[in-house]
Design a protein around this motif. Structure first.
Motif, PDB file in Angstrom:
ATOM      1  N   GLY A  67     103.021  72.944  63.186  1.00 18.48           N
ATOM      2  CA  GLY A  67     102.515  71.913  64.092  1.00 18.48           C
ATOM      3  C   GLY A  67     101.043  71.591  63.921  1.00 18.48           C
ATOM      4  O   GLY A  67     100.455  70.894  64.749  1.00 18.48           O
ATOM      5  N   GLN A  68     100.428  72.073  62.834  1.00 16.53           N
ATOM      6  CA  GLN A  68      98.988  71.873  62.643  1.00 16.53           C
ATOM      7  C   GLN A  68      98.744  70.861  61.516  1.00 16.53           C
ATOM      8  O   GLN A  68      99.652  70.552  60.752  1.00 16.53           O
ATOM      9  N   THR A  69      97.520  70.373  61.448  1.00 15.18           N
ATOM     10  CA  THR A  69      97.186  69.397  60.406  1.00 15.18           C
ATOM     11  C   THR A  69      95.859  69.723  59.741  1.00 15.18           C
ATOM     12  O   THR A  69      94.982  70.340  60.347  1.00 15.18           O
ATOM     13  N   ILE A  70      95.740  69.309  58.502  1.00 17.76           N
ATOM     14  CA  ILE A  70      94.475  69.360  57.778  1.00 17.76           C
ATOM     15  C   ILE A  70      93.810  68.011  58.070  1.00 17.76           C
ATOM     16  O   ILE A  70      94.460  66.974  58.031  1.00 17.76           O
ATOM     17  N   SER A  71      92.533  68.030  58.429  1.00 15.92           N
ATOM     18  CA  SER A  71      91.842  66.788  58.814  1.00 15.92           C
ATOM     19  C   SER A  71      91.685  65.860  57.624  1.00 15.92           C
ATOM     20  O   SER A  71      91.745  66.285  56.479  1.00 15.92           O
ATOM     21  N   LYS A  72      91.414  64.565  57.931  1.00 19.80           N
ATOM     22  CA  LYS A  72      91.206  63.654  56.810  1.00 19.80           C
ATOM     23  C   LYS A  72      89.880  63.966  56.131  1.00 19.80           C
ATOM     24  O   LYS A  72      88.913  64.364  56.797  1.00 19.80           O
ATOM     25  N   PRO A  73      89.838  63.779  54.809  1.00 12.43           N
ATOM     26  CA  PRO A  73      88.645  64.160  54.049  1.00 12.43           C
ATOM     27  C   PRO A  73      87.346  63.557  54.589  1.00 12.43           C
ATOM     28  O   PRO A  73      86.305  64.231  54.599  1.00 12.43           O
ATOM     29  N   SER A  74      87.386  62.310  55.064  1.00  6.59           N
ATOM     30  CA  SER A  74      86.132  61.703  55.549  1.00  6.59           C
ATOM     31  C   SER A  74      85.620  62.412  56.800  1.00  6.59           C
ATOM     32  O   SER A  74      84.406  62.518  57.009  1.00  6.59           O
ATOM     33  N   VAL A  75      86.538  62.927  57.619  1.00  5.91           N
ATOM     34  CA  VAL A  75      86.119  63.646  58.829  1.00  5.91           C
ATOM     35  C   VAL A  75      85.574  65.029  58.465  1.00  5.91           C
ATOM     36  O   VAL A  75      84.568  65.482  59.005  1.00  5.91           O
ATOM     37  N   VAL A  76      86.233  65.688  57.503  1.00 10.52           N
ATOM     38  CA  VAL A  76      85.742  66.982  57.023  1.00 10.52           C
ATOM     39  C   VAL A  76      84.336  66.794  56.444  1.00 10.52           C
ATOM     40  O   VAL A  76      83.404  67.558  56.753  1.00 10.52           O
ATOM     41  N   ALA A  77      84.170  65.726  55.633  1.00 19.72           N
ATOM     42  CA  ALA A  77      82.869  65.442  55.013  1.00 19.72           C
ATOM     43  C   ALA A  77      81.810  65.199  56.088  1.00 19.72           C
ATOM     44  O   ALA A  77      80.682  65.696  55.994  1.00 19.72           O
ATOM     45  N   ARG A  78      82.170  64.448  57.091  1.00 23.60           N
ATOM     46  CA  ARG A  78      81.232  64.129  58.184  1.00 23.60           C
ATOM     47  C   ARG A  78      80.766  65.415  58.875  1.00 23.60           C
ATOM     48  O   ARG A  78      79.586  65.610  59.126  1.00 23.60           O
ATOM     49  N   MET A  79      81.715  66.303  59.173  1.00 33.11           N
ATOM     50  CA  MET A  79      81.360  67.539  59.886  1.00 33.11           C
ATOM     51  C   MET A  79      80.498  68.451  59.014  1.00 33.11           C
ATOM     52  O   MET A  79      79.532  69.043  59.483  1.00 33.11           O
ATOM     53  N   LEU A  80      80.851  68.550  57.726  1.00 32.92           N
ATOM     54  CA  LEU A  80      80.069  69.409  56.838  1.00 32.92           C
ATOM     55  C   LEU A  80      78.657  68.842  56.653  1.00 32.92           C
ATOM     56  O   LEU A  80      77.677  69.591  56.611  1.00 32.92           O
ATOM     57  N   ALA A  81      78.551  67.511  56.552  1.00 29.17           N
ATOM     58  CA  ALA A  81      77.231  66.891  56.398  1.00 29.17           C
ATOM     59  C   ALA A  81      76.379  67.153  57.638  1.00 29.17           C
ATOM     60  O   ALA A  81      75.176  67.411  57.530  1.00 29.17           O
ATOM     61  N   LEU A  82      77.005  67.121  58.810  1.00 31.35           N
ATOM     62  CA  LEU A  82      76.261  67.424  60.046  1.00 31.35           C
ATOM     63  C   LEU A  82      75.760  68.866  60.023  1.00 31.35           C
ATOM     64  O   LEU A  82      74.649  69.155  60.465  1.00 31.35           O
ATOM     65  N   LEU A  83      76.602  69.770  59.508  1.00 32.53           N
ATOM     66  CA  LEU A  83      76.185  71.184  59.434  1.00 32.53           C
ATOM     67  C   LEU A  83      74.975  71.359  58.524  1.00 32.53           C
ATOM     68  O   LEU A  83      74.109  72.183  58.787  1.00 32.53           O
ATOM     69  N   CYS A  84      74.946  70.589  57.441  1.00 33.56           N
ATOM     70  CA  CYS A  84      73.893  70.731  56.416  1.00 33.56           C
ATOM     71  C   CYS A  84      72.630  69.941  56.746  1.00 33.56           C
ATOM     72  O   CYS A  84      71.588  70.180  56.132  1.00 33.56           O
ATOM     73  N   GLU A  85      72.742  68.992  57.687  1.00 31.94           N
ATOM     74  CA  GLU A  85      71.651  68.059  57.966  1.00 31.94           C
ATOM     75  C   GLU A  85      70.318  68.785  58.191  1.00 31.94           C
ATOM     76  O   GLU A  85      70.259  69.735  58.983  1.00 31.94           O
ATOM     77  N   GLY A  86      69.312  68.331  57.505  1.00 33.60           N
ATOM     78  CA  GLY A  86      67.964  68.854  57.719  1.00 33.60           C
ATOM     79  C   GLY A  86      67.721  70.235  57.148  1.00 33.60           C
ATOM     80  O   GLY A  86      66.697  70.853  57.427  1.00 33.60           O
ATOM     81  N   ARG A  87      68.639  70.752  56.337  1.00 30.61           N
ATOM     82  CA  ARG A  87      68.429  72.082  55.751  1.00 30.61           C
ATOM     83  C   ARG A  87      68.241  71.931  54.247  1.00 30.61           C
ATOM     84  O   ARG A  87      69.031  71.262  53.590  1.00 30.61           O
ATOM     85  N   GLY A  88      67.232  72.593  53.742  1.00 31.01           N
ATOM     86  CA  GLY A  88      66.938  72.504  52.319  1.00 31.01           C
ATOM     87  C   GLY A  88      67.959  73.244  51.476  1.00 31.01           C
ATOM     88  O   GLY A  88      68.694  72.650  50.693  1.00 31.01           O
ATOM     89  N   GLY A  89      68.049  74.532  51.662  1.00 24.32           N
ATOM     90  CA  GLY A  89      68.911  75.364  50.808  1.00 24.32           C
ATOM     91  C   GLY A  89      70.326  75.434  51.330  1.00 24.32           C
ATOM     92  O   GLY A  89      70.732  74.654  52.188  1.00 24.32           O
ATOM     93  N   PRO A  90      71.104  76.368  50.800  1.00 29.24           N
ATOM     94  CA  PRO A  90      72.476  76.532  51.290  1.00 29.24           C
ATOM     95  C   PRO A  90      72.488  77.079  52.721  1.00 29.24           C
ATOM     96  O   PRO A  90      71.503  77.688  53.159  1.00 29.24           O
ATOM     97  N   LEU A  91      73.596  76.855  53.414  1.00 25.84           N
ATOM     98  CA  LEU A  91      73.737  77.441  54.740  1.00 25.84           C
ATOM     99  C   LEU A  91      73.840  78.953  54.550  1.00 25.84           C
ATOM    100  O   LEU A  91      74.315  79.420  53.521  1.00 25.84           O
TER     101      LEU A  91
END
Ligand code: SAH
Length: 224
Positions: A67-91
């Motif tokens: 009953g679960q789903t993998i999110s659409k790639p654009s939404v995954v990309a959006r969330m990951l970009a938000l996580l990385c926003e404003g950070r120079g190196g890797p998380l």
């Protein structure tokens, strides 16, 4: 190097299809180069059932069982970009709530130093383990457990990302987020509408930002 796959439906060169998918997401606003690189590197078609392989590089969410789903790639990309926003190196160390099939955990392994990913459904936890096995990702740890409690053994986290949305954000996630860290999650308001929220933990407290409406599977408690 070109990698040919023989799975029916992605009979063509899967790398070309994947690069086209990433270009499309970039044309829709993805700017983060690390996230784009991760999306190009991880073969999404290996995380879905064979019948869904032809749709693996469409911008669509797909069922992953139970009953679960993998999110659409654009939404995954959006969330990951938000996580990385404003950070120079890797998380640094990241906690993912909702491993599902393991696709996003694989992406995270490219943009973070260490990934802890927790799933409450044993069937999916096992599936993710199987999907990730051949990738030999040394910086990903999969945990079977209730992600509403976070995973205190790995805390504090420089980033927390949830692929399931409940009413508000569990207190444990705030507690386990490092100062300077960021949390990205879907959150339901009392009217039942889910929004993407970003919470930054600063020296002077938590800063909440509510973004666009989203539709994620529900965050549930307990393990089954
Ligand atoms: N990131 C996943 C998306 C999976 S969908 C992927 O790439 O495939 C969201 C997942 O969150 C589901 O598998 C669901 O079982 C899980 N989930 C919901 N509530 C949870 C909780 N409290 N703890 C851990 N996982 C949870």
């Amino acid at each position: 190097m070109t990698h040919r796959v023989h799975t029916s439906g992605v009979g063509m060169d899967s790398q070309t299809i994947r690069f086209t998918m990433v270009q499309k997401i970039q044309s829709q606003g993805l700017q983060d180069a690390r996230v784009a690189q991760a999306l190009r590197a991880v073969e999404r078609h290996r995380f879905v059932d064979s019948a869904l392989v032809p749709q693996a590089y469409e911008d669509t969410s797909l069922p992953i069982g139970m009953g679960q789903t993998i999110s659409k790639p654009s939404v995954v990309a959006r969330m990951l970009a938000l996580l990385c926003e404003g950070r120079g190196g890797p998380l640094g160390r990241v906690l993912e709530i909702g491993t599902g099939c393991g696709y996003q955990a694989a992406l995270l392994s490219h943009i973070a130093q260490e990934v802890y990913s927790i799933e409450r459904l044993r069937g999916l936890h096992d599936k993710a383990r199987e999907n990730l096995r051949h990738l030999c990702l040394r910086n990903v740890q999969l945990i079977l457990g209730d992600g509403m409690l976070g995973f205190s053994e790995g805390a504090p986290y420089s980033a927390i990302i949830s692929a399931a949305g409940g009413m508000g954000i569990p207190q444990a996630w705030f507690d386990q987020l490092a100062v300077g860290g960021r949390l990205v999650a879907p959150s339901e308001s009392p009217n039942g509408q889910q929004h993407l929220v970003v919470i930054d933990k600063t020296d002077s407290g938590l800063v909440h930002t509510v973004l666009e409406p989203v539709l994620f599977v529900p965050l549930k408690s307990g393990v089954s």
